[in-house]
Motif scaffolding. Structure first.
Motif, mmCIF file in Angstrom:
data_model
loop_
_atom_site.group_PDB
_atom_site.id
_atom_site.type_symbol
_atom_site.label_atom_id
_atom_site.label_comp_id
_atom_site.label_asym_id
_atom_site.label_seq_id
_atom_site.Cartn_x
_atom_site.Cartn_y
_atom_site.Cartn_z
ATOM 1 N N ASN A 222 -27.160 4.263 -7.706
ATOM 2 C CA ASN A 222 -26.165 3.284 -7.270
ATOM 3 C C ASN A 222 -26.770 1.894 -7.427
ATOM 4 O O ASN A 222 -26.675 1.284 -8.464
ATOM 5 C CB ASN A 222 -25.753 3.563 -5.826
ATOM 6 C CG ASN A 222 -24.538 2.757 -5.410
ATOM 7 O OD1 ASN A 222 -23.852 2.190 -6.246
ATOM 8 N ND2 ASN A 222 -24.274 2.707 -4.118
ATOM 9 N N PRO A 248 -17.444 -4.977 -4.889
ATOM 10 C CA PRO A 248 -17.535 -3.822 -5.783
ATOM 11 C C PRO A 248 -17.914 -2.577 -4.993
ATOM 12 O O PRO A 248 -18.581 -2.668 -3.949
ATOM 13 C CB PRO A 248 -18.657 -4.222 -6.763
ATOM 14 C CG PRO A 248 -18.784 -5.707 -6.634
ATOM 15 C CD PRO A 248 -18.410 -6.035 -5.227
ATOM 16 N N TRP A 249 -17.526 -1.398 -5.473
ATOM 17 C CA TRP A 249 -17.828 -0.158 -4.756
ATOM 18 C C TRP A 249 -19.331 0.004 -4.555
ATOM 19 O O TRP A 249 -19.785 0.418 -3.492
ATOM 20 C CB TRP A 249 -17.286 1.044 -5.547
ATOM 21 C CG TRP A 249 -17.598 2.354 -4.892
ATOM 22 C CD1 TRP A 249 -16.857 2.994 -3.938
ATOM 23 C CD2 TRP A 249 -18.745 3.190 -5.122
ATOM 24 N NE1 TRP A 249 -17.468 4.170 -3.564
ATOM 25 C CE2 TRP A 249 -18.626 4.316 -4.280
ATOM 26 C CE3 TRP A 249 -19.850 3.100 -5.964
ATOM 27 C CZ2 TRP A 249 -19.572 5.337 -4.261
ATOM 28 C CZ3 TRP A 249 -20.797 4.119 -5.943
ATOM 29 C CH2 TRP A 249 -20.654 5.224 -5.097
ATOM 30 N N VAL A 303 -14.834 -9.028 -7.538
ATOM 31 C CA VAL A 303 -14.588 -7.842 -8.352
ATOM 32 C C VAL A 303 -13.689 -8.278 -9.495
ATOM 33 O O VAL A 303 -12.533 -8.624 -9.282
ATOM 34 C CB VAL A 303 -13.914 -6.714 -7.553
ATOM 35 C CG1 VAL A 303 -13.677 -5.498 -8.446
ATOM 36 C CG2 VAL A 303 -14.752 -6.334 -6.350
ATOM 37 N N PRO A 307 -16.123 -5.058 -15.101
ATOM 38 C CA PRO A 307 -17.186 -4.834 -14.114
ATOM 39 C C PRO A 307 -18.483 -5.557 -14.429
ATOM 40 O O PRO A 307 -19.269 -5.839 -13.529
ATOM 41 C CB PRO A 307 -17.380 -3.308 -14.163
ATOM 42 C CG PRO A 307 -16.085 -2.779 -14.659
ATOM 43 C CD PRO A 307 -15.570 -3.800 -15.630
ATOM 44 N N ASP A 310 -19.192 -8.498 -12.119
ATOM 45 C CA ASP A 310 -19.184 -8.353 -10.658
ATOM 46 C C ASP A 310 -20.449 -8.963 -10.053
ATOM 47 O O ASP A 310 -21.517 -8.947 -10.662
ATOM 48 C CB ASP A 310 -19.115 -6.873 -10.272
ATOM 49 C CG ASP A 310 -17.749 -6.272 -10.573
ATOM 50 O OD1 ASP A 310 -16.837 -7.039 -10.913
ATOM 51 O OD2 ASP A 310 -17.609 -5.037 -10.472
ATOM 52 N N PHE A 328 -23.825 -6.256 -11.744
ATOM 53 C CA PHE A 328 -23.507 -4.992 -12.410
ATOM 54 C C PHE A 328 -24.722 -4.425 -13.135
ATOM 55 O O PHE A 328 -24.934 -3.205 -13.158
ATOM 56 C CB PHE A 328 -22.362 -5.208 -13.402
ATOM 57 C CG PHE A 328 -21.939 -3.971 -14.127
ATOM 58 C CD1 PHE A 328 -21.095 -3.047 -13.535
ATOM 59 C CD2 PHE A 328 -22.393 -3.712 -15.413
ATOM 60 C CE1 PHE A 328 -20.706 -1.892 -14.199
ATOM 61 C CE2 PHE A 328 -22.007 -2.566 -16.090
ATOM 62 C CZ PHE A 328 -21.165 -1.656 -15.481
ATOM 63 N N TYR A 331 -26.851 -2.042 -11.108
ATOM 64 C CA TYR A 331 -26.334 -0.748 -10.693
ATOM 65 C C TYR A 331 -27.043 0.378 -11.431
ATOM 66 O O TYR A 331 -27.464 0.224 -12.577
ATOM 67 C CB TYR A 331 -24.836 -0.622 -10.982
ATOM 68 C CG TYR A 331 -23.946 -1.635 -10.305
ATOM 69 C CD1 TYR A 331 -24.419 -2.491 -9.332
ATOM 70 C CD2 TYR A 331 -22.597 -1.732 -10.634
ATOM 71 C CE1 TYR A 331 -23.601 -3.415 -8.716
ATOM 72 C CE2 TYR A 331 -21.764 -2.636 -10.029
ATOM 73 C CZ TYR A 331 -22.265 -3.491 -9.072
ATOM 74 O OH TYR A 331 -21.442 -4.408 -8.476
ATOM 75 N N LYS A 336 -22.388 2.335 -12.096
ATOM 76 C CA LYS A 336 -21.696 1.817 -13.280
ATOM 77 C C LYS A 336 -20.525 2.718 -13.670
ATOM 78 O O LYS A 336 -19.448 2.222 -14.035
ATOM 79 C CB LYS A 336 -22.682 1.700 -14.438
ATOM 80 C CG LYS A 336 -23.705 0.583 -14.257
ATOM 81 C CD LYS A 336 -24.661 0.503 -15.433
ATOM 82 C CE LYS A 336 -25.650 -0.648 -15.246
ATOM 83 N NZ LYS A 336 -26.625 -0.734 -16.357
ATOM 84 N N SER A 339 -17.643 2.111 -11.309
ATOM 85 C CA SER A 339 -17.032 0.810 -11.572
ATOM 86 C C SER A 339 -16.121 0.873 -12.794
ATOM 87 O O SER A 339 -15.009 0.344 -12.782
ATOM 88 C CB SER A 339 -18.121 -0.247 -11.784
ATOM 89 O OG SER A 339 -18.888 -0.445 -10.614
ATOM 90 N N TRP A 340 -16.586 1.512 -13.849
ATOM 91 C CA TRP A 340 -15.750 1.662 -15.039
ATOM 92 C C TRP A 340 -14.594 2.614 -14.774
ATOM 93 O O TRP A 340 -13.494 2.437 -15.330
ATOM 94 C CB TRP A 340 -16.587 2.163 -16.217
ATOM 95 C CG TRP A 340 -17.409 1.080 -16.844
ATOM 96 C CD1 TRP A 340 -18.766 0.961 -16.825
ATOM 97 C CD2 TRP A 340 -16.932 -0.053 -17.582
ATOM 98 N NE1 TRP A 340 -19.163 -0.167 -17.492
ATOM 99 C CE2 TRP A 340 -18.057 -0.810 -17.973
ATOM 100 C CE3 TRP A 340 -15.657 -0.499 -17.940
ATOM 101 C CZ2 TRP A 340 -17.953 -1.979 -18.703
ATOM 102 C CZ3 TRP A 340 -15.542 -1.673 -18.672
ATOM 103 C CH2 TRP A 340 -16.684 -2.391 -19.047
ATOM 104 N N ASP A 342 -13.005 2.855 -11.937
ATOM 105 C CA ASP A 342 -12.020 2.043 -11.234
ATOM 106 C C ASP A 342 -11.216 1.216 -12.227
ATOM 107 O O ASP A 342 -9.995 1.078 -12.108
ATOM 108 C CB ASP A 342 -12.729 1.137 -10.222
ATOM 109 C CG ASP A 342 -11.762 0.253 -9.457
ATOM 110 O OD1 ASP A 342 -10.707 0.759 -9.039
ATOM 111 O OD2 ASP A 342 -12.057 -0.939 -9.283
#
Length: 393
Positions: A222, A248-249, A303, A307, A310, A328, A331, A336, A339-340, A342
């Motif tokens: 992460n 971002p998540w 966000v 991504p 971010d 980003f 990550y 990653k 994020s992609w 999403d």
């Protein structure tokens, strides 16, 4: 397999229909709210020089006694207002200020907007409580059972024929074979897309979401410890999502560092933080969340549709030191991928957001949404008290 497929469909199909409708409404939030709340989101006339964010916040708090701004969202679109999250007499409120005059275009109850209504429907079926959220997550997971069992039932028994497997047999309208093929063949072609949409939503769920996040943290896929500019991970019971939105998540569960409070220091202002964000190459639009208490930090978060841009920064409120700066590129592989994912699930909305933003101030341009739907949305907004009232301090 047929029994599993049948029971799963009978029990969970109604919930999946609700998820599909509410998800579609929330997906196109920029387009729909850009139409419904056009007077709030856009300025009547763009000026030459915008006021500083700090001046806008000060004018708002002075003009509305009892209000306390907790965050402000800045954009590089000269036709857009500043959106501020405000605690107004104990009520969570979003206020929209003209950046050139500092006057408010209006305000809304943050919990009663169009998007908030459909977000709650999507996550809780409009019913307060944890159990409804768990029911929604269970329905989404059972959709995967539907797909798997459906594929097993669909799997061709006769490899010599494509009819009934990848092409429907339409020669006998109304027959059992006709309806079976209309169900199974299109379902096969969209099954991968449906599964991808479900899987990309699970990281935000109530049960699997935290477990996915913990797995990513434990495997350093992460955000690894070296993502912090100040060194080791801070020991903190507060995580980023507790103090800020628009995150971002991958950075929602990161521990938040503390500002170094010392006698004689005067806290910095929002304008100083905006300058720091610019120097750190944080792209607008981004949200500045103000610190809470003497040891709180400023949080700059964004966000973007891409991504790769971010950013999540925590900044000492006294010295302006960037305590953590997570991008980003920091990550891990799972951060990653999610994020992609999403971005994949928001694909149609992302593609339409830019042209809609350009046309939001032009009554001659449409957004491709059925007028009946918009009428229902406006009626819902009035019923829930989200209609805005324009005021000037």
């Amino acid at each position: 397999m047929w029994r599993w497929h049948f029971y799963a469909g009978i029990i969970f199909a109604p919930f999946l229909m609700i998820l599909s409708i509410s998800g579609a409404m929330y997906l196109f939030k920029p387009q729909i709210e850009g139409y419904l709340y056009k007077d709030l989101l856009t300025v009547s006339e763009a000026g030459q020089q915008a006021l500083s964010p700090g001046a806008v916040i000060a004018k708002t708090e002075k003009g509305y006694p009892g209000s306390k701004v907790s965050s402000i969202t800045l954009t590089n679109d000269k036709t857009k207002t500043y959106a501020m999250s405000v605690d107004y007499s104990g009520s969570p409120t979003t206020m929209y200020a003209d950046p050139y005059t500092g006057n408010l275009n209006g305000s809304m109850n943050s919990e009663k907007t169009f998007s908030a209504f459909f977000k709650k429907m999507h996550s809780q079926l409009l019913v307060d409580g944890t159990w409804t959220n768990r029911l929604v997550e269970l329905a989404a997971c059972w959709a995967l059972i539907l797909i798997l069992t459906g594929l097993i039932l669909w799997w061709p028994r006769n490899k010599a024929s494509v009819w009934g497997t990848i092409l429907p047999r339409l020669s006998k309208p109304g027959s059992r074979m006709f309806w079976r093929d209309l169900h199974a063949v299109p379902a096969f072609w969209v099954s991968i897309v449906i599964a991808a949409i479900i899987l990309t939503g699970l990281p935000w769920s109530g049960v699997l979401g935290p477990r996915i996040s913990n797995l990513a943290d434990q495997t350093h896929t992460n955000v690894p410890p070296f993502a912090y500019s100040f060194g080791a991970k801070p020991e903190s019971a507060t995580v980023a999502k507790d103090i800020a939105d628009d995150l971002p998540w991958a950075t929602q569960n990161l521990p938040v560092p503390a500002s170094f409070a010392s006698g004689g220091y005067v806290p910095l202002g929002v304008d100083d933080i905006a300058v720091i964000a610019g120097k750190q190459n944080v792209l607008k639009p981004y949200t500045i969340t103000l610190p809470r208490g003497e040891t709180g930090v400023f949080t700059v978060s964004t966000v973007h549709d891409k991504p790769g841009t971010d950013a999540t920064l925590h900044i000492d409120q006294y010295s302006g030191a960037v305590l953590s700066d997570v991008r980003f590129g920091d990550y891990g592989i799972m951060g990653k991928m999610i994020s992609w994912g999403d971005l994949l699930s928001r694909g149609p909305s992302v593609r339409l957001a830019e042209p809609t933003a350009r046309s939001a101030g032009d009554d001659r341009t449409g957004i491709g949404i059925d007028q009946l739907l918009l009428h229902v949305a406006q009626t819902q907004a009035r019923r829930t008290g989200s209609a805005c009232e324009a005021k000037e301090p």
